[in-house]
Each structure stands twice: as C-alpha cells, then as structure tokens.
Design an enzyme around this catalytic site. Structure first.
Site, PDB file in Angstrom:
ATOM      1  CG  ASN A  11      -1.571   0.841   1.569  1.00 21.08           C
ATOM      2  OD1 ASN A  11      -1.879   1.446   0.459  1.00 21.08           O
ATOM      3  ND2 ASN A  11      -2.140   1.930   2.353  1.00 21.08           N
ATOM      4  CG  HIS A  90      -5.985   1.872   4.907  1.00 21.54           C
ATOM      5  ND1 HIS A  90      -5.783   3.267   5.920  1.00 21.54           N
ATOM      6  CD2 HIS A  90      -5.100   0.877   4.974  1.00 21.54           C
ATOM      7  CE1 HIS A  90      -3.607   3.003   6.261  1.00 21.54           C
ATOM      8  NE2 HIS A  90      -3.905   1.528   5.402  1.00 21.54           N
ATOM      9  CD  GLU A 162      -3.428  -2.415   7.038  1.00 22.86           C
ATOM     10  OE1 GLU A 162      -2.564  -2.704   6.646  1.00 22.86           O
ATOM     11  OE2 GLU A 162      -4.095  -1.552   6.362  1.00 22.86           O
ATOM     12  N   GLY A 168       2.441   2.428  10.299  1.00 19.69           N
ATOM     13  CA  GLY A 168       3.458   3.009  10.316  1.00 19.69           C
ATOM     14  C   GLY A 168       3.908   4.092  11.607  1.00 19.69           C
TER      15      GLY A 168
HETATM   16  P1  PGA Z   1       2.829   0.318   7.085  1.00 28.19           P
HETATM   17  O1  PGA Z   1       0.930   1.048   7.410  1.00 28.19           O
HETATM   18  O2  PGA Z   1       3.218  -0.602   6.951  1.00 28.19           O
HETATM   19  O3  PGA Z   1       3.516   1.538   7.164  1.00 28.19           O
HETATM   20  O4  PGA Z   1       2.326   0.365   8.747  1.00 28.19           O
HETATM   21  C1  PGA Z   1       0.627  -0.354   6.764  1.00 28.19           C
HETATM   22  C2  PGA Z   1      -0.780  -0.180   5.838  1.00 28.19           C
HETATM   23  O5  PGA Z   1      -1.351   1.171   6.127  1.00 28.19           O
HETATM   24  O6  PGA Z   1      -0.977  -0.655   5.301  1.00 28.19           O
END
Ligand code: PGA
Length: 248
Positions: A11, A90, A162, A168
């Site tokens: 993503n 998301h 998630e 993040g």
């Molecule tokens: P990340 O994001 O791997 O940077 O934590 C995952 C996502 O938002 O799909």
C-alpha cells in the site's frame, strides 16, 4: 496456511513515482513462487504499474456509479485499467475522511459489482485495544458487509487486519497477537460458512518489515500481509514477498 495462496500487497498510500514503478517491476517481474504479489499505488500510477507487468489495484473506490462526484473514482474505470483488487476501509480512509462502516460496505459492494475483489481493512485503535474492544470493533466492521451483502460476498474478498496502533508506528503486533485476531475472524466466519472461512485470505498489516514478516506469515491464520512503508523500498518489499513463500 496450508490451503490458501499467500498474498503480499504493497500500500503506497500517497507516495511513489514512475521511478518506483520501474524499480519494483524490475525487481518483481518474474517473481515466482506460490505467492501473489500486488501493489496499490496512487490512482495516476495504476496504469503504468499494470503496463510494466505488476499486478496493481486501487486504494479506494467510490461507492457511486459514474456521475457528478468531483474528485471521486469509479470502480468500473479501475477495473477497465486491468486492476483486479481495491482496498476498502483502510483506517486512514475511516479516520481522516470519515468513512463509516456502512460507507465501506457500500464501496465493497460497488467494487464487486464492477469485478474488483475488495480487500476489506479492519482493526482497532490503541484505546480500543486497551479497553479490550478489539474483537467487538473488528466484528462490527465485518458485520457491516455481511448485513448488507450476506456472508457469500466474502467468498470473493480478502480481509486485512490492521491494528491502527501498529500502522506506520514501528509497533508491530506480535505474531501471537495478530494470530489471535486472525483466528477470531476465521472462527466468526466459520460459524456462518465454513467453506468460505477456510478459503478466505486474511492479511496482517501494521509495521511489517523484512525482519518480522517471516514469523508473522508463519502463523496458521495469517495468509500474507498489507505492507505500507516497507513496500516503498524495493529490496525490503522483495524480501517480504520471499518470506511468504512456503506459507501458501
Ligand atoms: P505500515 O502501513 O506498513 O507503514 O505500518 C500499513 C498500511 O497502512 O497498510
């Protein structure tokens, strides 16, 4: 993960460039193994990604058909580009753009109507986890789709768990924490239709990197990952894709 083909999806969020498309396609074209690899670039890069041989999808689509919706993107057009998938729900769409569970269910329906497979993103915030509401939140987010479309609609979909606190932040869920929620989701769907539940791919997302992916993907109910930051680094992403081999 015996029966389900592993899926690793990048993503890109509002990042990426034509150069990144080129670098990734050079790395990943000819990627073999029992792993399906996908990227979700921003809309203007989807066509270039597909033309360069990558499998690419959209990060969201409109819940409406073509019409007076300035700035929105029609699932039908995304499908016409040759995309097979779209993300829906998301956590950034839910939190920043105010998408409700019911908006997400409508997008899920619209995606399927136009031949795209929706990847339904679900997950709890940090305070919801602290209050032990994880299962309740994830259930509510999945039920919005089941109530609108019936459990059969999940046959042609993917669910990505998630946890918002892991996105993040560098704070990955431990393999055990992630597996527990994945098992909860599979058990919940098994109670409605065991065949659909057994074939449904459940991805984990949230600070997955090339150091932690192998252990996460080795979990019984984790069928791959949705990768944000690390999917912008071709070498890391390739290594994450490799770590899903043998887990399909
Ligand atoms: P990340 O994001 O791997 O940077 O934590 C995952 C996502 O938002 O799909």
């Amino acid at each position: 993960m015996a029966k389900r083909k592993a899926l690793v999806a990048g993503n890109w969020k509002m990042n990426g460039s034509l150069e990144l498309v080129e670098q990734l396609s050079t790395k990943l074209n000819g990627f073999d193994g029992d792993v399906e690899v996908l990227v979700f670039p921003p809309f203007p890069l989807i066509k270039s990604a597909i033309d360069s041989g990558l499998s690419a999808g959209a990060q969201t689509v409109s819940e409406n058909d073509a019409g007076a919706f300035t700035g929105e993107v029609d699932a039908k057009l995304v499908a016409q580009l040759g995309a097979k998938y779209t993300l829906v729900g998301h956590s950034e769409r839910r939190a920043i753009y105010g998408e409700s569970d019911s908006d997400v269910a409508n997008k899920f329906a619209k995606a399927q109507e136009h031949g795209l497979t929706p990847i339904l993103c679900v997950g709890e915030s940090e305070s919801e986890r602290e209050q032990e509401l994880t299962e309740q939140v994830v259930s509510r987010q999945i039920d919005a789709v089941i109530v609108k479309l019936g459990v059969a609609a999940l046959a042609n979909s993917v669910i990505a768990y998630e946890p918002v606190w892991a996105i993040g932040t560098g704070k990955t869920a431990s393999p055990e924490q992630a597996q527990a929620v994945h098992k909860f989701i599979r058990d919940k769907i098994t109670a409605l239709d065991s065949n659909i539940a057994q074939n449904l791919r459940l991805l984990y997302g949230g600070s997955v990197n090339d150091k932690n992916s192998e252990q996460l993907f080795a979990q019984e109910d984790i069928d791959g990952g949705l990768i944000g930051g690390a999917s912008l680094k071709p070498e890391s992403f390739e290594s994450i894709c490799n770590s899903a081999k043998g887990n399909g």
